[in-house]
Scaffold this motif. Structure first.
Motif, PDB file in Angstrom:
ATOM      1  N   ARG A  41      -8.514  25.645  12.446  1.00  0.00           N
ATOM      2  CA  ARG A  41      -7.789  25.088  11.318  1.00  0.00           C
ATOM      3  C   ARG A  41      -7.213  23.724  11.687  1.00  0.00           C
ATOM      4  O   ARG A  41      -6.844  22.955  10.803  1.00  0.00           O
ATOM      5  CB  ARG A  41      -6.632  26.011  10.893  1.00  0.00           C
ATOM      6  CG  ARG A  41      -7.043  27.449  10.635  1.00  0.00           C
ATOM      7  CD  ARG A  41      -5.991  28.209   9.835  1.00  0.00           C
ATOM      8  NE  ARG A  41      -4.635  27.977  10.299  1.00  0.00           N
ATOM      9  CZ  ARG A  41      -3.548  28.333   9.605  1.00  0.00           C
ATOM     10  NH1 ARG A  41      -3.675  28.908   8.430  1.00  0.00           N
ATOM     11  NH2 ARG A  41      -2.340  28.117  10.087  1.00  0.00           N
ATOM     12  N   ILE A  42      -7.152  23.446  12.958  1.00  0.00           N
ATOM     13  CA  ILE A  42      -6.541  22.204  13.433  1.00  0.00           C
ATOM     14  C   ILE A  42      -7.481  21.016  13.235  1.00  0.00           C
ATOM     15  O   ILE A  42      -7.081  19.954  12.763  1.00  0.00           O
ATOM     16  CB  ILE A  42      -6.135  22.341  14.913  1.00  0.00           C
ATOM     17  CG1 ILE A  42      -5.030  23.390  15.058  1.00  0.00           C
ATOM     18  CG2 ILE A  42      -5.702  21.005  15.490  1.00  0.00           C
ATOM     19  CD1 ILE A  42      -3.710  22.998  14.456  1.00  0.00           C
ATOM     20  N   PRO A 410     -21.791   8.721   9.621  1.00  0.00           N
ATOM     21  CA  PRO A 410     -22.613   8.254  10.746  1.00  0.00           C
ATOM     22  C   PRO A 410     -22.255   9.000  12.022  1.00  0.00           C
ATOM     23  O   PRO A 410     -21.118   8.947  12.498  1.00  0.00           O
ATOM     24  CB  PRO A 410     -22.247   6.766  10.835  1.00  0.00           C
ATOM     25  CG  PRO A 410     -20.862   6.691  10.288  1.00  0.00           C
ATOM     26  CD  PRO A 410     -20.734   7.776   9.264  1.00  0.00           C
ATOM     27  N   HIS A 411     -23.207   9.716  12.570  1.00  0.00           N
ATOM     28  CA  HIS A 411     -23.037  10.429  13.834  1.00  0.00           C
ATOM     29  C   HIS A 411     -21.800  11.324  13.781  1.00  0.00           C
ATOM     30  O   HIS A 411     -21.714  12.205  12.935  1.00  0.00           O
ATOM     31  CB  HIS A 411     -22.985   9.433  15.007  1.00  0.00           C
ATOM     32  CG  HIS A 411     -24.206   8.585  15.099  1.00  0.00           C
ATOM     33  ND1 HIS A 411     -25.443   9.106  15.407  1.00  0.00           N
ATOM     34  CD2 HIS A 411     -24.390   7.244  14.894  1.00  0.00           C
ATOM     35  CE1 HIS A 411     -26.339   8.143  15.399  1.00  0.00           C
ATOM     36  NE2 HIS A 411     -25.727   7.005  15.091  1.00  0.00           N
ATOM     37  N   GLU A 412     -20.798  11.118  14.620  1.00  0.00           N
ATOM     38  CA  GLU A 412     -19.636  12.008  14.694  1.00  0.00           C
ATOM     39  C   GLU A 412     -18.502  11.568  13.770  1.00  0.00           C
ATOM     40  O   GLU A 412     -17.370  12.037  13.912  1.00  0.00           O
ATOM     41  CB  GLU A 412     -19.110  12.090  16.139  1.00  0.00           C
ATOM     42  CG  GLU A 412     -20.017  12.821  17.109  1.00  0.00           C
ATOM     43  CD  GLU A 412     -21.156  11.936  17.594  1.00  0.00           C
ATOM     44  OE1 GLU A 412     -21.019  10.692  17.503  1.00  0.00           O
ATOM     45  OE2 GLU A 412     -22.182  12.481  18.040  1.00  0.00           O
ATOM     46  N   PRO A 467     -16.420  18.287  20.850  1.00  0.00           N
ATOM     47  CA  PRO A 467     -16.019  19.551  20.205  1.00  0.00           C
ATOM     48  C   PRO A 467     -14.545  19.888  20.339  1.00  0.00           C
ATOM     49  O   PRO A 467     -14.028  20.695  19.554  1.00  0.00           O
ATOM     50  CB  PRO A 467     -16.892  20.589  20.929  1.00  0.00           C
ATOM     51  CG  PRO A 467     -18.102  19.833  21.355  1.00  0.00           C
ATOM     52  CD  PRO A 467     -17.605  18.476  21.725  1.00  0.00           C
ATOM     53  N   GLN A 468     -13.839  19.286  21.282  1.00  0.00           N
ATOM     54  CA  GLN A 468     -12.430  19.612  21.487  1.00  0.00           C
ATOM     55  C   GLN A 468     -11.462  18.611  20.839  1.00  0.00           C
ATOM     56  O   GLN A 468     -10.331  18.965  20.522  1.00  0.00           O
ATOM     57  CB  GLN A 468     -12.102  19.684  22.994  1.00  0.00           C
ATOM     58  CG  GLN A 468     -12.687  20.888  23.713  1.00  0.00           C
ATOM     59  CD  GLN A 468     -14.169  20.718  24.001  1.00  0.00           C
ATOM     60  OE1 GLN A 468     -14.614  19.627  24.355  1.00  0.00           O
ATOM     61  NE2 GLN A 468     -14.952  21.784  23.834  1.00  0.00           N
ATOM     62  N   PHE A 516      -6.543  18.529  18.963  1.00  0.00           N
ATOM     63  CA  PHE A 516      -7.128  18.961  20.239  1.00  0.00           C
ATOM     64  C   PHE A 516      -7.188  20.483  20.253  1.00  0.00           C
ATOM     65  O   PHE A 516      -6.193  21.164  19.999  1.00  0.00           O
ATOM     66  CB  PHE A 516      -6.270  18.457  21.403  1.00  0.00           C
ATOM     67  CG  PHE A 516      -6.704  18.942  22.751  1.00  0.00           C
ATOM     68  CD1 PHE A 516      -8.025  18.832  23.166  1.00  0.00           C
ATOM     69  CD2 PHE A 516      -5.780  19.500  23.637  1.00  0.00           C
ATOM     70  CE1 PHE A 516      -8.424  19.277  24.418  1.00  0.00           C
ATOM     71  CE2 PHE A 516      -6.169  19.942  24.888  1.00  0.00           C
ATOM     72  CZ  PHE A 516      -7.492  19.838  25.282  1.00  0.00           C
ATOM     73  N   GLU A 517      -8.391  21.024  20.520  1.00  0.00           N
ATOM     74  CA  GLU A 517      -8.584  22.461  20.671  1.00  0.00           C
ATOM     75  C   GLU A 517      -9.271  22.705  22.013  1.00  0.00           C
ATOM     76  O   GLU A 517     -10.494  22.698  22.098  1.00  0.00           O
ATOM     77  CB  GLU A 517      -9.414  23.030  19.519  1.00  0.00           C
ATOM     78  CG  GLU A 517      -8.666  23.022  18.193  1.00  0.00           C
ATOM     79  CD  GLU A 517      -9.370  23.818  17.108  1.00  0.00           C
ATOM     80  OE1 GLU A 517     -10.572  24.126  17.288  1.00  0.00           O
ATOM     81  OE2 GLU A 517      -8.724  24.123  16.092  1.00  0.00           O
ATOM     82  N   PRO A 518      -8.492  22.928  23.070  1.00  0.00           N
ATOM     83  CA  PRO A 518      -9.103  23.096  24.400  1.00  0.00           C
ATOM     84  C   PRO A 518      -9.973  24.332  24.489  1.00  0.00           C
ATOM     85  O   PRO A 518     -10.991  24.331  25.191  1.00  0.00           O
ATOM     86  CB  PRO A 518      -7.878  23.200  25.322  1.00  0.00           C
ATOM     87  CG  PRO A 518      -6.762  23.664  24.433  1.00  0.00           C
ATOM     88  CD  PRO A 518      -7.036  23.065  23.091  1.00  0.00           C
ATOM     89  N   VAL A 519      -9.565  25.403  23.798  1.00  0.00           N
ATOM     90  CA  VAL A 519     -10.343  26.636  23.699  1.00  0.00           C
ATOM     91  C   VAL A 519     -10.218  27.123  22.263  1.00  0.00           C
ATOM     92  O   VAL A 519      -9.304  26.722  21.539  1.00  0.00           O
ATOM     93  CB  VAL A 519      -9.819  27.715  24.687  1.00  0.00           C
ATOM     94  CG1 VAL A 519     -10.071  27.304  26.126  1.00  0.00           C
ATOM     95  CG2 VAL A 519      -8.346  27.989  24.455  1.00  0.00           C
TER      96      VAL A 519
END
Length: 772
Positions: A41-42, A410-412, A467-468, A516-519
């Motif tokens: 959700r972040i 575009p891309h990310e 991804p993080q 930021f989602e470290p895990v």
């Protein structure tokens, strides 16, 4: 809420003889696999977003209006004083229930916020949405998205409604009732809510037609009061039956009767159509018509020697003289029409676009009120028989909004670039009338008119670094104008006119958010944003008159825009069946536009006179600096302790303070109006199988103030702003195919509370729904 995935293994056949005979069938038990709540959700949003969906609304909320569906969202309150109240202002973490222009409400992308003013008189247009058509309602807190105007610093509320994918029809009948006891009033007030809708999708065309009818009689909103008198009675008639208590400022007072007992019938007819021009391009059209017929009654507590009720005039109560006033009934009628056209692409590829045009118009908006003479007149009489009054006509008032947005991927990156323009027009005219029940216009008493126009360019980029990590940043440039402002007021038989010069402002607001989602189980976000909220038409050009003084007091045509610098830090921990969120928030508001009262003899800005009325003169001024900061906690869980039990709760702790106010230095250190110090909410819902649900909820709001000078030191009375603790309950039973019955109670513990007006006491609901 989490989704449930159920995999059912009916049979398995093994042909390998080493395990079983090739004709043997092995039956396995049903296996239920639940998707965990560890879902990002972040990273999805630049700020905190909380959502209540259709199922949660049906399970846990007694909702006769769309405003009621918000009641359990964290930090949210709606000032709906009775069911069907047209003054339902949204309050959030940092804004109170008098700040209608400091939050935004959208339904399917169409702006329903009434940004003609910033007070209880300019609420969102709730009547254009039926609670039965809501699919979900979401709140994004704070001014952290460049996609929205500066009015968003309290937050952006988004309602998504249903469009059919096949033939469907729905009907609902609901009744509600409350027993209200206060002073001399002991009455049952009730009403009903009826809805019906039909929709279908035929090839590329989907349509939906709905009718929503609400009628209700609310409890008294106001009372006729006077401070305890020491004046000899003279020849005034003797009356009995009044009540005595202490006012919100802790002054002894007398209560003579109940006012503003609102009885209305509201009808919303809404048509929506969506056409798939191509598989990627869709056009949508919405037409909404809201009509209202209302009456405002009064109830006198006092009677003369012959037993006749006395409503207004000079009277003798307990051997002292009082001027009774304010017990004036009225009638109102409205017809508002909203139209919206939306054209957009949805390729989900490199480029998408959207065009939205909406228009809201007061076709008819008239309010007629009795206005009998009272002060200095002995036994002014029954206002139902004394026909003189005033008619306020706002027909022709409205707003038009256009938005154009392009989305590039575009891309990310996800880049939004857009243009916005809106125009708000105020037309308000008050005339004297010989018969308030007919509402025929006589001589002009006062008028106000003017326009505001805002154009904006914005750009926002969400960069998924990896991804993080995600970084969202952007800015909004706005050009605002106030045009053609004019007031007219009749004083001592002479018409006074004030024409205002056109004014304009240009502002730029940057925004940035880092997630930021470290895990998968953890998420963190920090956000910082600036926003400017430009003055509304009514704040700029409101008509003002200094009591009986025979000169015209001009409005304030050079108000500065409100500036907000806001920050938020959020941490979220997610589990298989629940989550916990903590958000620290801070807001520094400069040049806050708040109604202030000047003391006797104070110089009146933008006028040559001084304030001479005993109660002072009140109008919009800028408060130099208000700081609000706090902590919001929220949690939700599924299948807690036992299968089928869901829990949801939140807690908000807020510290708001006036740090500088050159117009009234004595208010420095005070609390700004209508921001409670703390707020708690909890909801427990138990699903007993698929056909029966029970819900029990509780809401608490702490101490707050109505007045900027914090003079309302006695909160637990009419005129004060009290704390409240109420419990709500609801049960649903699907007793036959397509039929559901509901029984509910709001304020189960019958807590008496006030936010200036008395809030509803214990209210029961019964409802029957049909869904096909």
């Amino acid at each position: 809420m989490q989704k449930k995935l159920i995999f059912i293994f009916v049979a398995a056949t093994f042909s390998n003889a080493s395990f079983a005979d090739h004709n043997e069938v092995i039956n396995l038990d049903d296996v239920e696999v639940r998707a965990p709540m560890i879902d990002s959700r972040i990273l999805k949003h630049p700020a905190t977003v909380e959502t209540y969906d259709k199922k949660q609304i049906e399970d846990s909320i007694n909702a006769a209006t769309p405003a009621q569906t918000l009641k359990y969202l964290p930090s949210i309150q709606v000032r709906e004083r009775f069911i069907g109240d047209r003054n339902g202002i949204i309050a959030t973490r940092t804004i109170g229930t008098l700040s209608s222009a400091q939050s935004m409400l959208y339904a399917d992308g169409v702006l329903l916020s009434n940004l003609l003013g910033n007070s209880f008189a300019y609420p969102p247009r709730w009547g254009l949405v039926s609670p039965e058509e809501i699919e979900s309602i979401s709140m994004m807190y704070g001014p952290f998205s460049a996609l929205y105007a500066g009015n968003s610093f309290g937050g952006v509320m988004s309602i998504a409604t249903r469009m059919p994918t096949r033939f469907e029809t729905h009907a609902s009948a609901q009744a509600f009732n409350q027993n209200f006891k206060l002073y001399g009033t002991d009455e049952n007030y009730g009403g009903s809510h009826l809805t019906a809708s039909i929709g279908d999708k035929v090839n590329d065309l989907a349509f939906w037609l709905g009718v929503d009818y609400l009628e209700n009689k609310g409890q008294p909103m106001s009372f006729s009061t006077a401070n305890l008198s020491t004046t000899p009675p003279g020849i005034s008639p003797v009356v009995t039956g009044a009540y005595q208590d202490k006012s919100e400022t802790n002054v002894n007072r007398v209560i003579f009767g109940a006012n503003s007992i609102d009885k209305t019938e509201q009808t919303n007819i809404k048509f929506k159509a969506a056409y798939d021009i191509t598989p990627q391009i869709k056009a949508a059209y919405t037409l909404g018509m809201w009509s209202m017929d209302g009456k405002t009654d009064v109830e006198s507590y006092i009677k003369d020697a012959a037993g006749n009720p006395v409503y207004n005039g000079r009277v003798n109560f307990n051997g002292k003289q009082y001027d009774v006033s304010g017990q004036n009934p009225g009638e109102a009628e409205s017809l508002h029409i909203m139209q919206a056209l939306d054209l957009k692409s949805n390729t989900k590829g490199f480029f998408d676009w959207q065009l939205t045009l909406s228009d809201y118009n007061y076709q008819v908006d008239r309010n007629s009120t009795a206005n009998p003479s009272s002060s200095g007149t002995i036994a002014a009489g029954n206002p139902y028989l004394t026909r003189t009054g005033r008619v306020t006509d706002m027909s022709g008032t409205g707003w038009t909004v256009f938005d154009a947005r392009a989305t590039l991927r575009p891309h990310e990156h996800t880049i939004d670039i857009g243009y916005h323009v809106d125009q708000y027009e105020l037309k308000s005219e008050t005339n004297n009338t010989a018969d308030w029940s007919l509402g025929n216009k006589g001589t002009l008493n006062a008028s106000a008119q003017g326009e505001t126009r805002t154009q904006a360019l914005y750009a926002q980029d969400k960069w998924q670094i990896n991804p993080q990590w995600a970084l969202t940043f952007g800015g909004r440039a706005e050009y605002w104008q106030a045009l053609d402002g004019q007031n007219q007021t009749t004083i001592a038989g002479a018409l006074k006119t004030a024409d205002y010069k056109d004014v304009s402002e240009t502002k730029f607001s940057p925004k940035i958010s880092l997630s930021f989602e470290p895990v998968p189980a953890w998420g963190f976000r920090g956000a910082l944003g600036q926003a400017f909220r430009f003055p509304t038409v009514s704040e700029m050009f409101q008509p003002l008159q200094n009591g009986a003084v025979a000169y015209f007091v001009q409005a304030n045509p050079v108000l500065k825009p409100e500036e907000v610098i806001a920050a938020e830090f959020t941490a979220e921990r997610r589990f298989d069946n629940g989550l916990v969120r903590a958000s620290l928030f801070s807001e520094n508001k400069h040049d806050a536009l708040i109604s202030q009262t000047l003391a006797n003899g104070s110089a009146i800005p933008y006028d040559t006179g001084t304030c001479t009325r005993a109660a002072g003169c009140s109008f919009i001024q800028s408060v130099d600096h208000i700081r609000t900061r706090g902590l919001e906690l929220a949690t939700q869980w599924q299948d807690v302790f036992v299968h089928g039990l869901d829990l949801q709760g939140s807690a908000t702790f807020t510290d708001a303070e006036v740090l500088r106010n050159d117009a009234a230095p004595t208010t420095v250190g005070n609390k700004p109006p209508r921001i409670p110090r703390n707020m708690f909410k909890a909801v427990a819902t138990y699903h007993q199988g698929s056909n029966l649900t029970y819900s029990l909820a509780a809401r608490y709001s702490g101490r707050q103030y109505n007045a900027l000078d914090n003079s309302d030191i006695n909160p637990d009375t009419f005129g004060g702003a009290s704390k409240f603790f109420v419990m709500d309950a609801k049960a649903n039973y699907k007793f036959a195919n397509r039929f559901t019955a509901s029984l509910g109670v709001d304020n189960l513990n019958n807590y008496k509370s006030y936010v200036f007006h008395p809030y509803p006491q214990r209210t029961t609901y019964v409802q029957l729904k049909f869904d096909y």
